[in-house]
Each structure stands twice: as structure tokens, then as C-alpha cells.
Write a protein that holds these residues in place. Structure first.
Motif, mmCIF file in Angstrom:
data_model
loop_
_atom_site.group_PDB
_atom_site.id
_atom_site.type_symbol
_atom_site.label_atom_id
_atom_site.label_comp_id
_atom_site.label_asym_id
_atom_site.label_seq_id
_atom_site.Cartn_x
_atom_site.Cartn_y
_atom_site.Cartn_z
ATOM 1 N N ASP A 191 1.284 -2.537 -10.619
ATOM 2 C CA ASP A 191 0.537 -3.307 -9.614
ATOM 3 C C ASP A 191 0.349 -4.765 -10.021
ATOM 4 N N PHE A 192 0.718 -5.110 -11.263
ATOM 5 C CA PHE A 192 0.656 -6.508 -11.715
ATOM 6 C C PHE A 192 2.041 -7.043 -12.093
ATOM 7 N N ALA A 193 3.075 -6.321 -11.665
ATOM 8 C CA ALA A 193 4.430 -6.671 -12.098
ATOM 9 C C ALA A 193 4.859 -8.059 -11.629
ATOM 10 N N ASP A 237 -8.062 -5.782 -4.738
ATOM 11 C CA ASP A 237 -8.127 -4.617 -5.615
ATOM 12 C C ASP A 237 -8.803 -3.462 -4.892
ATOM 13 N N LYS A 238 -8.280 -2.274 -5.118
ATOM 14 C CA LYS A 238 -8.820 -1.063 -4.509
ATOM 15 C C LYS A 238 -9.619 -0.294 -5.556
ATOM 16 N N TYR A 239 -10.849 0.018 -5.239
ATOM 17 C CA TYR A 239 -11.705 0.847 -6.082
ATOM 18 C C TYR A 239 -12.154 2.031 -5.248
ATOM 19 N N ASN A 240 -11.470 3.153 -5.399
ATOM 20 C CA ASN A 240 -11.720 4.303 -4.518
ATOM 21 C C ASN A 240 -11.577 3.847 -3.072
ATOM 22 N N ASP A 241 -12.657 3.969 -2.288
ATOM 23 C CA ASP A 241 -12.575 3.571 -0.880
ATOM 24 C C ASP A 241 -13.188 2.201 -0.632
ATOM 25 N N ILE A 271 0.837 -1.207 0.000
ATOM 26 C CA ILE A 271 0.000 0.000 0.000
ATOM 27 C C ILE A 271 0.870 1.254 0.000
ATOM 28 N N ALA A 272 1.930 1.242 0.809
ATOM 29 C CA ALA A 272 2.822 2.409 0.869
ATOM 30 C C ALA A 272 3.448 2.690 -0.493
ATOM 31 N N LYS A 273 3.840 1.648 -1.188
ATOM 32 C CA LYS A 273 4.484 1.814 -2.496
ATOM 33 C C LYS A 273 3.476 2.172 -3.581
ATOM 34 N N LEU A 274 2.384 1.409 -3.653
ATOM 35 C CA LEU A 274 1.444 1.555 -4.765
ATOM 36 C C LEU A 274 0.534 2.763 -4.611
ATOM 37 N N GLY A 275 0.276 3.180 -3.384
ATOM 38 C CA GLY A 275 -0.584 4.337 -3.186
ATOM 39 C C GLY A 275 0.000 5.595 -3.821
ATOM 40 N N LYS A 276 1.301 5.811 -3.617
ATOM 41 C CA LYS A 276 1.969 6.978 -4.216
ATOM 42 C C LYS A 276 2.004 6.858 -5.736
ATOM 43 N N TRP A 277 2.301 5.655 -6.213
ATOM 44 C CA TRP A 277 2.343 5.425 -7.663
ATOM 45 C C TRP A 277 0.995 5.704 -8.312
ATOM 46 N N ALA A 278 -0.090 5.199 -7.709
ATOM 47 C CA ALA A 278 -1.428 5.374 -8.288
ATOM 48 C C ALA A 278 -1.815 6.847 -8.336
ATOM 49 N N LYS A 279 -1.423 7.591 -7.324
ATOM 50 C CA LYS A 279 -1.740 9.023 -7.304
ATOM 51 C C LYS A 279 -1.020 9.744 -8.434
ATOM 52 N N ARG A 280 0.258 9.390 -8.657
ATOM 53 C CA ARG A 280 1.012 10.005 -9.753
ATOM 54 C C ARG A 280 0.413 9.629 -11.107
ATOM 55 N N GLU A 281 -0.013 8.374 -11.234
ATOM 56 C CA GLU A 281 -0.547 7.886 -12.505
ATOM 57 C C GLU A 281 -1.929 8.447 -12.815
ATOM 58 N N GLY A 282 -2.656 8.799 -11.782
ATOM 59 C CA GLY A 282 -4.022 9.282 -11.989
ATOM 60 C C GLY A 282 -5.021 8.143 -12.132
ATOM 61 N N VAL A 283 -4.846 7.070 -11.335
ATOM 62 C CA VAL A 283 -5.789 5.944 -11.370
ATOM 63 C C VAL A 283 -6.372 5.739 -9.975
ATOM 64 N N GLU A 284 -7.662 5.429 -9.945
ATOM 65 C CA GLU A 284 -8.349 5.211 -8.672
ATOM 66 C C GLU A 284 -8.560 3.725 -8.372
ATOM 67 N N CYS A 285 -8.289 2.874 -9.344
ATOM 68 C CA CYS A 285 -8.511 1.439 -9.171
ATOM 69 C C CYS A 285 -7.216 0.703 -9.473
ATOM 70 N N ARG A 330 -4.494 -2.853 -8.051
ATOM 71 C CA ARG A 330 -4.307 -4.053 -7.226
ATOM 72 C C ARG A 330 -3.265 -3.769 -6.154
ATOM 73 N N ILE A 331 -3.592 -4.134 -4.906
ATOM 74 C CA ILE A 331 -2.649 -3.894 -3.810
ATOM 75 C C ILE A 331 -2.047 -5.188 -3.263
ATOM 76 N N TYR A 332 -2.550 -6.326 -3.719
ATOM 77 C CA TYR A 332 -1.981 -7.612 -3.286
ATOM 78 C C TYR A 332 -2.424 -8.660 -4.289
ATOM 79 N N ASP A 333 -1.491 -9.556 -4.672
ATOM 80 C CA ASP A 333 -1.844 -10.594 -5.642
ATOM 81 C C ASP A 333 -1.109 -11.884 -5.314
#
Length: 712
Positions: free
Chosen positions: A694-696, A441-445, A411-425, A427-430
Motif C-alpha cells: 500500500d506504500f509501493a 488510510d483505512k482503519y476498520n470502517d 480499493i479493489a486491489k488493496l482490499g483483497k491484499w489486506a484480507k490475505r495479509e491479515g491487516v485492518e489498517c 493506505r488506499i490512496y497516497d
């Protein structure tokens, strides 16, 4: 003395044996789901009137071996039925059990009925009437293997029908089962009792009736034994009168406190009415209450907290139930030190969310459900006291710490990335850790937890416990409200449509991806309407589509079409077999102000449509299923087997400088490059360039190719 069989639920046999012994029955013998005993007529009447946990009491007339239907018929014919009832008696036959030859209970009941009727007619007597709706007497047959027991139902209908409950809340307990739970909980008539989720009040009403010495069968209007020829009316009236006097005097002698708490005011009103009809309304304090905010009622010092919390299996309820059990456990530990909690549930995993150590447990079936009653002594060690605090705070126990730590890092890593990318949805764990085989998967809240089917080497119990730990830890780590956490089970598809419908709740939300809006449905389908791993592919299509005629095949909800349209496509054609998804695609276009005749939506079998249409396009996106045998398709489809057939048709539709973006999610898919070359096409694998961060870790989530006409 006659032989009787008292029937009960599995797990309650010994409790019923103790009850019958106290009532005065003799020669008691525990059998599967029942108790055999002997009694004279008066004692049998007393047992019927006073048993709280037996569902039926059968006077045994005959026992015989049943290997086939002839044995059944002959065994029933051997009974002198005319000595037990006459031709005017309306009867019905209940048949329970099957064996290798008697496989249908209705057929078994018919053979018994035929035997009874034949016995009357052969004696030149009028045949008794068969009345399924309103019989005077029920004939009961119990078949277990090759052993049959045939007799008369002394009550005539289920003994759980006390007569006080005209309406119940959702999924109510039978009165007999509720009484058994009260007895098993350790409650005594001198002990205060609280049900913090009382529903229609059955548990506290049954306990109050015990304390007030009110016979459970007192309000019953009719009894089967009244239609038996040897009915001793005088003995019955004496037994009934004695019970009536006790019921009238009993409540005034009760000093025990009973409390029922319920959140639904309508159900609470039903509980009060039920208690009134049972004669114990004045003994029970019913009030509004939330179990997650439970406080010690005034007058309840120590006692038994007994309840039957929900443990439903419905999709979308599990996360809320985890929160309910957790918070309820916290309240018990904070406010009820010195008391005993007795909790009945069909889910050991949910009970574990209370974070309490059980002193005792009893396996008790509730109908077809295997359930357990666990009792917990609430001690001072359950709670960490704080200076100046009356109640204290709960010492939290780590749940799935390895998983929780991994989730925090992601979450710490992907949250910042998603904000920079401009995506609200995203994956945070796979399935990062092998023991926690799920995707989140995170969809907004909101969060969607998709449980992957566990390997055969993992037991069902272990898999259930692990996914429950994932749910609990995810709620703890993210702080997301439990009602915004959705659990889905994603199994390997075996010849079924990949977009399987789960429910019809129709709950939607709008999300943003690179500035483009999409409607998603988090609840009703296995997939949400937006494949997150194709995010980069969609953006790439938008960048490629400017000024071009764009075709989207197997389009699903049209997300690629929206990106192409927003990117400046001259025209778009969206093809899918489902009208539902085409309407969804149109709504997605409207959300982004992409309207007009240049955007065409076609409902068709894509494979057939490809063979029939002569239109050509500059840019084609095709993301077919791995396998499909939908009834609406004229043929099965396998991506490994049939991708060259697709390319044959797509080549005809592809303009000279056109491009095909071909994607699929078959693991280890191999493009047949030799045959592709023979077709005059060439392919470039761009899978690594279309895999989002998030799917790497899941490099096989999809593969993607750009296909063009082969250069001369």
C-alpha cells in the motif's frame, strides 16, 4: 437637522440606505460599513426604533483629521460637551479603528475621555462619571485612516438587542444580520418562509416581525438619546405609541405562513420562547425536523427556504457537513420545486455540495467571517421524475471523476491484499494524482484523509476546493458513513515535535495487525499511534526477537515492542520522552497479554539516555524523528547530521552478534558509510524489503537499514 451615521456590516450599506430612505431620512450617502444621513430629532428617533439592520446610529458632533494623539485630544476638546449632557450623566467612550499613530483603541478612548473631562473642569463644572457597565450615554469615535468622526450613540447599546432573545442556540446570528438576510433572500411579507435549520428561530422571527409591522426596537427599555439635553420627550412618546398600536394590531392581519424546523428539542423550545417574547409566536409553526429528511410542511406551497447551515472549521466536522449539505440539497430538489432557496454560509465549497446552480449571490460579512448568501430557483430540471414516483430521484453529478476512478481501482486491489495479509489498517490512496494531494488510510470502517500542504503555485481557494472534492468523492466511492471520515492537514514540520496534539477528544479504537492488537486514536493527534508504513518492519522485528533482549528507542506508542514481545523476546526496554506515549505503549502490551517485570518502560530524552546507560542488547530498533528541538530535549537533533553520533552510542550497547534495525523517514537520506566503517560497523539497506504494497508508490516514505558489528 442633524447629521447622523448609521453603522452596519460590510455588504449591507445599500440595503440600509434603502431602509433609511423608506423611513424618511434625507441626504442619504453610502460610506464604508455605514450610511450618512440627515434628519430632525423625531425622524432620528423613528430611525432608531424601526431600523432592522443598522447596528448603531450615531449623531455626528464633529469630523476632524487625526494624525496623532494631540489631534485626537484637540478635536474632542473643541466640542461643547456641556450643551449635550450634564455632569450627572454617566458616560463611556467607545473607540473603533486605528491608524499609524493611534494603534490602540483603549488609548484612543482614554484621550477622548480626558478631553471631555477637561472641558467640564475648565468650565468649573463637576466632571461626568465614567461608567463602563451601565452608562446613560455612549460617546462614539470612529477612526478610519486620518479621518475621525465623533458623536453620540443614539441607542446606547447595539440595535441588534431586540429584547426577545434571552437565550440562543449555538453560533446564533445577530438579529440585525438575520433581518438583512431575510431582506436579501427575496422574501416579501406575502411569501411563505421556511427555515429548516432554525436554531433559536432568529430568521423566522425577524421575518414575522416584518410581516406584523412590529418595530424591532419596541421592547428596548432605555435609549441613549433620552440622556441628551435636547431630548424631545413628547415627540418620542408619540412615535413609540404609534409603534405600540401597530405591534398590537399587526399580527392579527398576517396571513403569511412561517415555519421553523430544528433537530435539537432544547433549542426548539428556546425558539418558541423567543417568538413569544417577540409577539409572533402564533405566526410561526415550530416543529422537530431533520434538514436531510426535509419534507414540505402542510400549508407551504411555494415560498422562500432560508437558512444558515453550520460551516464550522473544527477538525473532524467537515465530512459530516459535506453530507449535510449534499442531502439537504437533494431534499430541496425533490420536495420544493417552484420555491427559492436562500442559503447563507461561510464556505463556497460546502455550498457546492448541494449541486445547485445559484441565480444570485451576495457577499455579506458575519463579524470577521467572509460569508455569502446564495439564492437558488428550484426548478423541475433539478429532478429526474420516475414513473409512479411523486418526488423522483436526484440525477447525481460526478465529483472528481479521475480521483474517484483511481480510488475505486486501489480499493479493489488493496482490499483483497489486506484480507490475505491479515491487516485492518492500510493506505488506499497516497497522492496518486497531482491535483488531489492527499493520503487516505483505512482503519476498520473509518477513513482518515490527510491533506498534504499544497505547493505555493496552487491558490488557497483551489486547494480548498480540491480537498472538498476528495472528501465528497471518497464518501461516494466507499459508502463510509460521513461521521467516520476524519480530515487532517499534514504540513511539513518546521522544528516542531512530530507528534503534535490537535484536540483532547480521547476517542480510541482497537485494530488488528497480523494477529496483534493495537490501540489507535484517530482524532486527537496528527498521527494515530500506528505508523502504517512500518508494518513489515514491525513483523520482521517480531521474527528476529525470539529469545533476545530487545531495545526500542524513540518508541512512540511501542508497537515495535509489542511485536518483539509477542515474537518471544527474552526482555524488552521501551524508551520515549513522553509519558503519554509510554502509557499508551503499556496499554498496547496489555492488550496482547505481554505483562511482567521483563518489560521495562523508561521515560527519558533518548539522546541523553544513550550516553548514560551501560546496558547491552541483542536487538535494537531505533526510528528517530527527522528533526527535533523539543523544549524537553537538551539539544536539537537532525538525523542527517547526527546519525553517526547515534551509532557511536549504539555500538557500545550492541552485543557481539547483535543487530540494529535503524529506520527514519527523511527523504533522500544518505548513510555516512565511510564513518560507519571507521566505527567498526557495517550497514545493509533493506528499505525495499520493508515497503508494504500500500506504500509501493511512495518509495521515499521511509528508509531502513540493518547494522551490525563489522566482520573481521
Amino acid at each position: 437637522m442633524n447629521q447622523y451615521l448609521a453603522i452596519t456590516s460590510r455588504g449591507l450599506e445599500n440595503l440600509l440606505a434603502d431602509e433609511l430612505e423608506q423611513l424618511g431620512a434625507q441626504n442619504i450617502q453610502v460610506v464604508h460599513a455605514g450610511v450618512r444621513f440627515k434628519a430632525d430629532q423625531a425622524m432620528a428617533y423613528r430611525c432608531c426604533l424601526w431600523t432592522r439592520i443598522s447596528s448603531r446610529i450615531i449623531q455626528v458632533l464633529s469630523e476632524f483629521n487625526v494624525r496623532d494623539d494631540m489631534d485626537l485630544y484637540l478635536g474632542a476638546t473643541a466640542i461643547n460637551w456641556m450643551s449635550h449632557f450634564d455632569s450627572n450623566t454617566r458616560i463611556v467612550v467607545d473607540f473603533n479603528g486605528t491608524n499609524r499613530e493611534i494603534r490602540n483603541s483603549q488609548y484612543g478612548a482614554m484621550k477622548i475621555k480626558d478631553a471631555i473631562v477637561d472641558r467640564f473642569t475648565k468650565a468649573d463644572l463637576r466632571r461626568p462619571n465614567i461608567d463602563r457597565e451601565n452608562p446613560d450615554l455612549r460617546i462614539h469615535m470612529r477612526l478610519s485612516g486620518e479621518k475621525g468622526i465623533l458623536g453620540l450613540d443614539m441607542a446606547g447599546s447595539g440595535l441588534h438587542q431586540r429584547g426577545y432573545r434571552s437565550e440562543a442556540g449555538r453560533a446564533p446570528l445577530r438579529e440585525t444580520h438575520a433581518a438583512a438576510l431575510v431582506m436579501k433572500s427575496g422574501w416579501t411579507p406575502e411569501t411563505a418562509l421556511l427555515d429548516p435549520m432554525c436554531g433559536s428561530g432568529t430568521l423566522v422571527i425577524e421575518a414575522a416581525m416584518m410581516a406584523a409591522e412590529i418595530a424591532p426596537g419596541l421592547k428596548r427599555k432605555r435609549w441613549g438619546f433620552e440622556s441628551i439635553k435636547d431630548f424631545d420627550k413628547e415627540a418620542w412618546l408619540e412615535i413609540h405609541a404609534e409603534a405600540t398600536v401597530k405591534a398590537r394590531r399587526g399580527p392579527a392581519k398576517v396571513t403569511t405562513k412561517f415555519f421553523g424546523r430544528e433537530m435539537d428539542q432544547r433549542v426548539l423550545a428556546i425558539a418558541r420562547d423567543n417568538a413569544g417574547r417577540a409577539g409572533v409566536k402564533g405566526l410561526i409553526d415550530f416543529a422537530y425536523g431533520d434538514a436531510t429528511q426535509l419534507i414540505r410542511p402542510e400549508g407551504f406551497e411555494t415560498g422562500i427556504i432560508l437558512c444558515n447551515p453550520p460551516y464550522g472549521e473544527r477538525l473532524g466536522t467537515t465530512s459530516e457537513l459535506i453530507s449535510l449539505y449534499k442531502e439537504f440539497g437533494n431534499r430541496l430538489k425533490l420536495a420544493f420545486e417552484g420555491s427559492v432557496a436562500a442559503i447563507y454560509s461561510g464556505s463556497n465549497e460546502l455550498l457546492s455540495c448541494m449541486r445547485m446552480r445559484a441565480d444570485k449571490q451576495f457577499k455579506l460579512s458575519n463579524g470577521a467571517l467572509d460569508c455569502v448568501l446564495k439564492t437558488y430557483l428550484i426548478t423541475a430540471g433539478s429532478v429526474k421524475k420516475e414513473d409512479g414516483e411523486k418526488e423522483g430521484v436526484i440525477v447525481q453529478e460526478d465529483v472528481a471523476p479521475d480521483f474517484a476512478n483511481r480510488l475505486k481501482k486501489n480499493i479493489a486491489k488493496l482490499g483483497k491484499w489486506a484480507k490475505r495479509e491479515g491487516v485492518e489498517c492500510y493506505r488506499i490512496y497516497d497522492a496518486d494524482l497531482p491535483n488531489y494531494n492527499a493520503a487516505i488510510d483505512k482503519y476498520n470502517d473509518y477513513l482518515i484523509i490527510q491533506e498534504y500542504a499544497a505547493p505555493k503555485t496552487v491558490s488557497e481557494e483551489t486547494a480548498r476546493r480540491r480537498i472538498m472534492d476528495v472528501l465528497r468523492a471518497t464518501i461516494e466511492v466507499t459508502g463510509v458513513e460521513p461521521n467516520k471520515v476524519i480530515l487532517k492537514v499534514r504540513e511539513r514540520q518546521k522544528g516542531r515535535n512530530q507528534y503534535q496534539k490537535l484536540s483532547s477528544a480521547e476517542r480510541h479504537m482497537i485494530v488488528d495487525e497480523y494477529g496483534i492488537k493495537f490501540k489507535v486514536n484517530l482524532y486527537d493527534y496528527l498521527d494515530t499511534g500506528l505508523f502504517l508504513d512500518h508494518r513489515i518492519t514491525r513483523r520482521m522485528l517480531g521474527q528476529m526477537a525470539a529469545g533476545k533482549d530487545f531495545l526500542n528507542l524513540f518508541a512512540y506508542t511501542g508497537s515495535a515492542t509489542v511485536h518483539a514481545a509477542v515474537g518471544g523476546a527474552k526482555s524488552t526496554t521501551t524508551v520515549d520522552m513522553s509519558n503519554t506515549y509510554l502509557r499508551w505503549a503499556q496499554e498496547n502490551m496489555e492488550l496482547n497479554n505481554q505483562l511482567g517485570d521483563q518489560h521495562e518502560f523508561v521515560q527519558a530524552d533518548c539522546l541523553q539516555w544513550l550516553q548514560e546507560v551501560d546496558d547491552t542488547f541483542d536487538l535494537i530498533f531505533i526510528d528517530p524523528p527527522t528533526f527535533s528541538n523539543s523544549k524537553r530535549m537538551k539539544q536539537t537533533f537532525d538525523i542527517e547530521r547526527d546519525h553517526i553520533m547515534l551509532m557511536e552510542n549504539l555500538k557500545r550497547m550492541l552485543r557481539p552478534d547483535g543487530q540494529i534495525v535503524f529506520s527514519n523517514n527523511k527523504r533522500h537520506f544518505k548513510m555516512d558509510l565511510e564513518k560507519l566503517t571507521e566505527l567498526g560497523l557495517q550497514a545493509k539497506n533493506i528499505s525495499d524489503k520493508t515497503l508494504p504494497l500500500d506504500f509501493a508508490k511512495n518509495k521515499q516514505i521511509h528508509n531502513c537499514w540493518i547494522i551490525t558489528h563489522k566482520e573481521d
